[in-house]
Design a protein around this motif. Sequence first.
Motif, PDB file in Angstrom:
ATOM      1  N   GLU A 103     -51.307 -73.710  45.129  1.00  0.00           N
ATOM      2  CA  GLU A 103     -50.448 -73.971  46.278  1.00  0.00           C
ATOM      3  C   GLU A 103     -49.701 -75.290  46.108  1.00  0.00           C
ATOM      4  O   GLU A 103     -48.496 -75.380  46.392  1.00  0.00           O
ATOM      5  CB  GLU A 103     -51.275 -74.003  47.565  1.00  0.00           C
ATOM      6  N   LEU A 104     -50.404 -76.314  45.625  1.00  0.00           N
ATOM      7  CA  LEU A 104     -49.749 -77.596  45.398  1.00  0.00           C
ATOM      8  C   LEU A 104     -48.687 -77.483  44.311  1.00  0.00           C
ATOM      9  O   LEU A 104     -47.555 -77.975  44.487  1.00  0.00           O
ATOM     10  CB  LEU A 104     -50.785 -78.649  45.006  1.00  0.00           C
ATOM     11  N   ALA A 137     -48.405 -87.290  47.891  1.00  0.00           N
ATOM     12  CA  ALA A 137     -49.571 -87.244  48.784  1.00  0.00           C
ATOM     13  C   ALA A 137     -49.432 -88.305  49.869  1.00  0.00           C
ATOM     14  O   ALA A 137     -49.663 -88.033  51.051  1.00  0.00           O
ATOM     15  CB  ALA A 137     -50.859 -87.430  47.998  1.00  0.00           C
ATOM     16  N   GLY A 138     -49.120 -89.532  49.465  1.00  0.00           N
ATOM     17  CA  GLY A 138     -48.613 -90.520  50.389  1.00  0.00           C
ATOM     18  C   GLY A 138     -49.571 -91.341  51.212  1.00  0.00           C
ATOM     19  O   GLY A 138     -49.138 -92.212  51.958  1.00  0.00           O
ATOM     20  N   HIS A 139     -50.885 -91.118  51.102  1.00  0.00           N
ATOM     21  CA  HIS A 139     -51.806 -91.807  52.004  1.00  0.00           C
ATOM     22  C   HIS A 139     -52.902 -92.598  51.270  1.00  0.00           C
ATOM     23  O   HIS A 139     -53.898 -92.996  51.885  1.00  0.00           O
ATOM     24  CB  HIS A 139     -52.452 -90.805  52.970  1.00  0.00           C
ATOM     25  N   GLY A 172     -50.352 -83.932  52.634  1.00  0.00           N
ATOM     26  CA  GLY A 172     -49.467 -85.079  52.581  1.00  0.00           C
ATOM     27  C   GLY A 172     -48.023 -84.689  52.304  1.00  0.00           C
ATOM     28  O   GLY A 172     -47.091 -85.260  52.871  1.00  0.00           O
ATOM     29  N   LEU A 173     -47.847 -83.697  51.461  1.00  0.00           N
ATOM     30  CA  LEU A 173     -46.504 -83.268  51.063  1.00  0.00           C
ATOM     31  C   LEU A 173     -45.686 -82.763  52.248  1.00  0.00           C
ATOM     32  O   LEU A 173     -44.455 -82.843  52.246  1.00  0.00           O
ATOM     33  CB  LEU A 173     -46.633 -82.175  50.001  1.00  0.00           C
ATOM     34  N   LYS A 174     -46.367 -82.285  53.275  1.00  0.00           N
ATOM     35  CA  LYS A 174     -45.664 -81.720  54.432  1.00  0.00           C
ATOM     36  C   LYS A 174     -44.860 -82.764  55.203  1.00  0.00           C
ATOM     37  O   LYS A 174     -43.926 -82.415  55.926  1.00  0.00           O
ATOM     38  CB  LYS A 174     -46.675 -81.032  55.360  1.00  0.00           C
ATOM     39  N   THR A 175     -45.212 -84.039  55.068  1.00  0.00           N
ATOM     40  CA  THR A 175     -44.478 -85.098  55.775  1.00  0.00           C
ATOM     41  C   THR A 175     -43.634 -85.936  54.820  1.00  0.00           C
ATOM     42  O   THR A 175     -43.142 -87.005  55.203  1.00  0.00           O
ATOM     43  CB  THR A 175     -45.448 -86.023  56.535  1.00  0.00           C
ATOM     44  N   LEU A 176     -43.441 -85.476  53.596  1.00  0.00           N
ATOM     45  CA  LEU A 176     -42.738 -86.273  52.589  1.00  0.00           C
ATOM     46  C   LEU A 176     -41.345 -86.680  53.048  1.00  0.00           C
ATOM     47  O   LEU A 176     -40.951 -87.844  52.911  1.00  0.00           O
ATOM     48  CB  LEU A 176     -42.660 -85.500  51.275  1.00  0.00           C
ATOM     49  N   GLU A 235     -58.774 -82.195  46.392  1.00  0.00           N
ATOM     50  CA  GLU A 235     -57.643 -83.084  46.141  1.00  0.00           C
ATOM     51  C   GLU A 235     -56.318 -82.342  46.293  1.00  0.00           C
ATOM     52  O   GLU A 235     -55.337 -82.901  46.789  1.00  0.00           O
ATOM     53  CB  GLU A 235     -57.750 -83.689  44.742  1.00  0.00           C
ATOM     54  N   SER A 236     -56.303 -81.084  45.869  1.00  0.00           N
ATOM     55  CA  SER A 236     -55.092 -80.274  46.015  1.00  0.00           C
ATOM     56  C   SER A 236     -54.758 -80.074  47.486  1.00  0.00           C
ATOM     57  O   SER A 236     -53.597 -80.182  47.901  1.00  0.00           O
ATOM     58  CB  SER A 236     -55.282 -78.912  45.340  1.00  0.00           C
TER      59      SER A 236
END
Length: 376
Positions: free
Chosen positions: A50-51, A195-197, A238-242, A231-232
């Motif tokens: 999915e990632l 991922a961002g966090h 995280g990717l959803k708010t990139l 982790e995926s």
Amino acid sequence: MDLSTIHPKVTPIYQTSVFKFEDLNAIQEYIDDPQSRYMYSRNGNPNSDELAEAVSRWEGGAGAVATGSGMAAIFAALMTYCRAGDHVLCAADIYGGSAALLNLELARLGITVSYVPFEELYDLKTHVTLATRLLLCETMSNPLLRVVDVARVATECHAHGLKLVVDNTFASPVLTKPLAYGADLVMHSVTKYLAGHSDVTAGAVVARTTEDAARLRQIGTVYGLTLSPMESWLSVRGLKTLRLRMAAHSENAWLVAEFLDEHPAVEAVYYPGLPTHPQHALALAQGGGRFGGMMSFRLADDAAVINRFMQRSQRFPFAPSLAGVDSSCSHPLTTSHRALTEAQRAELGITVGLVRLSVGIEPVEELLADLAQALE
């Protein structure tokens, strides 16, 4: 309860190392078509797939693989095209970990490397040999934020029969999509903006062709690079708010860069959003009007000065990574680029006084106030 009636909006975490088969016919079905189902999480699992698919969509690729780290992603990208006896070109402005991989480990596999100064990336004829297979570069270089004209570099590489591999970690696909400019592979340290966090270690490589995508998946499986389910899952979340995060990172960083550019204690600021940056016009066009959240600035070449800044700052802790929602600072000379030779660091201007900032998404007035008191 019949599990087939459950339809979650968010993909569950498939925290399993292996998947069950009904009988010999089922295992044969998998052997005939490994994409038909899952067998072993190292070979692939729903969360890592999915990632990979999400990052591939962002970059406009033909397929991708999710890896255990950004370093694993760089390794997978290089091994897609290289074997013993081959030669690799690498931009001189490069992440220190990439240089360490090239200098230390690929050399043991019989793969040699040459470094190309930034000014010569668009004219490679003096660097190419019969054994040269690819050029590795970064969309925005670490740590001096030099911006590469990806279309020009791709044209030059292909004219010499080379593949172009681009590390897009600093820019993210929100700003730049290297495949659209002709790159052959694009890789990310997913740990960073995707991922961002600051709570995930992961990587990803995206291919422009289905053939390269298949090769990436083979490398991920054989070398054991595949990312774990947990982790995926975190990376996908995280990717959803990139898109929203990159807008906030970019806006804050531009204001921070302007502040630093006017501060008497700061000798220089390296940020593509400043009109004085040498590649400002290119960054403006290639980045869709945004310049990202990374920058570097130069203080006096005195470790005591750097230590005082780090000790006083409350909103930019010394944390040798980047791209989290919380701001941080780093010191390239002693962390990310310590693997470079002294000559390489001197040529790039990576000295004691160079500080790298990762500007987060906090209220910008708080960041500016903190920098003001830390630089007193």
